[in-house]
Design a protein around this motif. Structure first.
Motif, PDB file in Angstrom:
ATOM      1  N   ALA A  89     -10.143  -0.442   2.782  1.00 42.33           N
ATOM      2  CA  ALA A  89      -9.055  -1.259   2.231  1.00 42.33           C
ATOM      3  C   ALA A  89      -8.876  -2.544   3.034  1.00 42.33           C
ATOM      4  O   ALA A  89      -8.764  -3.639   2.466  1.00 42.33           O
ATOM      5  N   ALA A 124       0.847  -1.192   0.000  1.00 41.40           N
ATOM      6  CA  ALA A 124       0.000   0.000   0.000  1.00 41.40           C
ATOM      7  C   ALA A 124       0.881   1.240   0.000  1.00 41.40           C
ATOM      8  O   ALA A 124       1.861   1.313   0.738  1.00 41.40           O
ATOM      9  N   ILE A 173      -2.043  -1.458  -3.877  1.00 42.06           N
ATOM     10  CA  ILE A 173      -3.206  -0.607  -3.658  1.00 42.06           C
ATOM     11  C   ILE A 173      -2.744   0.794  -3.300  1.00 42.06           C
ATOM     12  O   ILE A 173      -1.671   0.985  -2.742  1.00 42.06           O
ATOM     13  N   ARG A 177     -11.713  -4.947   2.431  1.00 43.78           N
ATOM     14  CA  ARG A 177     -11.586  -5.658   1.152  1.00 43.78           C
ATOM     15  C   ARG A 177     -10.550  -6.771   1.235  1.00 43.78           C
ATOM     16  O   ARG A 177     -10.743  -7.858   0.672  1.00 43.78           O
ATOM     17  N   LEU A 187      -3.286   3.945  -0.934  1.00 44.44           N
ATOM     18  CA  LEU A 187      -3.848   4.111   0.405  1.00 44.44           C
ATOM     19  C   LEU A 187      -3.247   5.325   1.098  1.00 44.44           C
ATOM     20  O   LEU A 187      -2.029   5.458   1.194  1.00 44.44           O
TER      21      LEU A 187
END
Length: 258
Positions: free
Chosen positions: A90, A46, A77, A93, A79
């Motif tokens: 997040a 992230a 991802i 998920r 973030l």
């Protein structure tokens, strides 16, 4: 997917664990992602800048495809660790997709090197929000799932700046001293729930965090971030009955430590 800890990995084998690493797009964060993936951990890299996290994921995929790692897997991802809603979404998920979240590494950090009469309130707040509030927010939402799952491990990347002070770094020192205090507090609070909390106090490293801001720095006084990443693996490999609340990793020629 329902949260479960079916077929958990053995304590000495990290293979199969699910780990979230903040600030995973460069420097130490990227190296931690690489080291975890090398051990067969499924890593979620992230970063505030998605392209950095994607570079880390691509490098891990390349190593895995080239046979250099047994089973390197990584997702990227975007973030912002200071955004509580974004962090909650997040982590939700991740747990929905993988069934659990075993490890969180709070690594994301920023610094502003300025004297106190030049440092702005906005700069102060940005450092504290990223380096201290961010780990609190990520840990808070991760713990909600870890308690339900019956365990987990939070690793906070501190710094020698949490132990000693030097000029023109008031915000960074305040954030890292605070992070070390937060880490020890969570260690005491979360042990009854089977959740381990460790602080890795890292000395200077050859990463963009230092090299981009101090191009004239003597790199011989710094250490390879891979060495610090190995210390993260070390604390994660401890048996269930053992936790390491704090470990310090210094270069042999560390200039900020005797």
């Amino acid at each position: 997917m329902a949260q479960t800890r079916s077929n958990p990995p053995s304590w000495h084998d990290l293979h199969g664990r699910i780990a979230l690493v903040t600030g995973g797009g460069s420097g130490l964060g990227a190296q931690i992602c690489m080291s975890l993936a090398r051990e067969g951990v499924h890593v979620i890299a992230a970063d505030l800048k998605l392209e950095g996290a994607e570079r880390t994921a691509a490098a891990i995929a390349e190593r895995s495809a080239g046979g250099k790692d047994e089973a390197g897997r990584c997702e990227a991802i975007a973030l912002d660790v200071t955004d509580s809603n974004a962090v909650a979404e997040a982590i939700g998920r991740i747990v929905q997709k993988h069934g659990r979240l075993d490890v969180v590494v709070n690594n994301a950090a920023v610094d502003v090197t300025e004297p106190i009469d030049v440092l702005t309130v906005a700069e102060w707040q940005r450092v504290l929000q990223t380096n201290l509030t961010g780990p609190f927010v990520v840990s808070r939402h991760a713990v909600m799932h870890m308690k339900t799952a019956g365990g987990g491990h939070i690793v906070n990347i501190a710094s020698t700046a949490s132990k000693r002070a030097w000029p023109n770094a008031a915000a960074y020192h305040a954030s890292k001293w605070g992070l070390l205090g937060l880490s020890h507090s969570l260690h005491a609070e979360l042990r009854p729930f089977g959740i381990k909390v460790s602080a890795v106090v890292a000395g200077g490293m050859r990463t963009p965090f230092l090299l981009d801001r101090f191009p004239g720095i003597d790199t011989s006084t710094l250490q390879d971030p891979a060495n610090v990443a190995e210390s993260v693996l070390f604390v994660l490999r401890q048996p269930p009955e053992t936790v390491i609340p704090e470990v310090m990793v210094l270069p042999m020629r560390e200039t900020s430590w005797p």
